[in-house]
Design an enzyme around this catalytic site. Structure first.
Site, PDB file in Angstrom:
ATOM      1  N   CYS A  53     111.144  57.548  37.969  1.00  0.00           N
ATOM      2  CA  CYS A  53     111.426  57.927  39.343  1.00  0.00           C
ATOM      3  C   CYS A  53     111.699  59.433  39.365  1.00  0.00           C
ATOM      4  CB  CYS A  53     112.638  57.157  39.862  1.00  0.00           C
ATOM      5  SG  CYS A  53     113.148  57.662  41.523  1.00  0.00           S
ATOM      6  N   CYS A  60     115.659  59.929  40.253  1.00  0.00           N
ATOM      7  CA  CYS A  60     116.794  59.528  39.405  1.00  0.00           C
ATOM      8  C   CYS A  60     116.422  59.242  37.951  1.00  0.00           C
ATOM      9  CB  CYS A  60     117.484  58.312  40.009  1.00  0.00           C
ATOM     10  SG  CYS A  60     116.535  56.785  39.910  1.00  0.00           S
ATOM     11  N   CYS A  64      91.735  53.435  45.070  1.00  0.00           N
ATOM     12  CA  CYS A  64      92.406  53.694  46.349  1.00  0.00           C
ATOM     13  C   CYS A  64      92.849  55.148  46.512  1.00  0.00           C
ATOM     14  CB  CYS A  64      93.592  52.754  46.539  1.00  0.00           C
ATOM     15  SG  CYS A  64      95.006  53.112  45.480  1.00  0.00           S
ATOM     16  N   CYS A 123     112.613  52.614  44.680  1.00  0.00           N
ATOM     17  CA  CYS A 123     113.384  52.590  43.441  1.00  0.00           C
ATOM     18  C   CYS A 123     114.666  51.815  43.725  1.00  0.00           C
ATOM     19  CB  CYS A 123     113.707  54.010  42.997  1.00  0.00           C
ATOM     20  SG  CYS A 123     114.815  54.100  41.576  1.00  0.00           S
ATOM     21  N   CYS A 159     117.939  54.378  43.318  1.00  0.00           N
ATOM     22  CA  CYS A 159     118.272  55.472  44.251  1.00  0.00           C
ATOM     23  C   CYS A 159     117.634  55.317  45.629  1.00  0.00           C
ATOM     24  CB  CYS A 159     117.893  56.816  43.649  1.00  0.00           C
ATOM     25  SG  CYS A 159     116.111  57.119  43.592  1.00  0.00           S
ATOM     26  N   HIS A 163     111.522  56.151  48.263  1.00  0.00           N
ATOM     27  CA  HIS A 163     110.256  55.539  48.668  1.00  0.00           C
ATOM     28  C   HIS A 163     109.222  55.861  47.594  1.00  0.00           C
ATOM     29  CE1 HIS A 163     106.780  54.388  51.068  1.00  0.00           C
ATOM     30  NE2 HIS A 163     106.269  55.579  50.802  1.00  0.00           N
ATOM     31  N   HIS A 201     103.590  51.242  48.190  1.00  0.00           N
ATOM     32  CA  HIS A 201     103.469  49.863  48.663  1.00  0.00           C
ATOM     33  C   HIS A 201     102.877  48.986  47.578  1.00  0.00           C
ATOM     34  CE1 HIS A 201     103.825  52.151  52.398  1.00  0.00           C
ATOM     35  NE2 HIS A 201     104.338  51.043  52.913  1.00  0.00           N
ATOM     36  N   ASP A 215      96.160  42.421  45.790  1.00  0.00           N
ATOM     37  CA  ASP A 215      94.743  42.496  45.425  1.00  0.00           C
ATOM     38  C   ASP A 215      94.521  43.199  44.082  1.00  0.00           C
ATOM     39  OD1 ASP A 215      95.345  45.114  46.090  1.00  0.00           O
ATOM     40  OD2 ASP A 215      93.870  45.270  47.697  1.00  0.00           O
ATOM     41  N   ARG A 264      98.877  45.100  43.082  1.00  0.00           N
ATOM     42  CA  ARG A 264      98.507  46.522  43.009  1.00  0.00           C
ATOM     43  C   ARG A 264      99.658  47.322  43.603  1.00  0.00           C
ATOM     44  NH1 ARG A 264      95.835  49.819  47.103  1.00  0.00           N
ATOM     45  NH2 ARG A 264      95.337  47.860  48.155  1.00  0.00           N
ATOM     46  N   CYS A 301     100.684  50.590  44.613  1.00  0.00           N
ATOM     47  CA  CYS A 301     100.021  51.823  45.025  1.00  0.00           C
ATOM     48  C   CYS A 301     101.132  52.859  45.261  1.00  0.00           C
ATOM     49  CB  CYS A 301      99.233  51.524  46.297  1.00  0.00           C
ATOM     50  SG  CYS A 301      98.205  52.850  46.863  1.00  0.00           S
TER      51      CYS A 301
END
Length: 132
Positions: A47, A50, A65, A96, A99, A102, A105, A109, A117, A119
């Site tokens: 991350c 953190c 993707c 995470c 902490c 973001h 997602h 699939d 997956r 992503c």
């Protein structure tokens, strides 16, 4: 796992502008632009906020993707999931667990063995190369 909480101003000072926008405000980097989307270097992805180990390069694959994709985290406990109804669709956001950064997602699939997956935005990660 001990939670790490800081005021937004402390995160703003500790992160680059792009990391702050993505990790703390839920932004997304443009497809095919992130530092790690095509990286094949063996190692562990931490991350960016953190330093919690999140993904191993052994679980990374090219999903096409435009973002780094993984079929599993290093441990299910390091990832928190949250329903996301933004942008007119239903998705599962991954953060995470330590902490609350973001990350991106998760979609159903992906390849075997998990069929998932993850992503993930490159800006939410830091690669520590494996030294063998």
């Amino acid at each position: 796992m001990d939670k790490l909480e800081k005021p937004l101003e402390e995160w703003r000072e500790a992160l680059s502008a792009e990391q702050f926008e993505i990790c703390r405000l839920g932004g997304t980097e443009r497809a095919f632009t992130g530092e790690y989307y095509a990286t094949k270097t063996p190692g562990v992805y931490l991350c960016a906020c953190c330093a919690t180990p999140l993904f191993d390069s052994e679980a990374k694959y090219d999903s096409g993707c435009g973002w780094p994709s993984y079929f599993q985290p290093v441990d299910e406990q390091v990832i928190a999931e949250k329903e996301d109804f933004s942008h007119g669709m239903q998705r599962i956001e991954v953060r995470c667990a330590r902490c609350d950064a973001h990350l991106g997602h998760v979609f159903p699939d992906g390849p075997r063995p998990t069929g998932l997956r993850y992503c993930i935005n490159s800006a939410s990660l830091k690669l520590v190369p494996r030294t063998e």
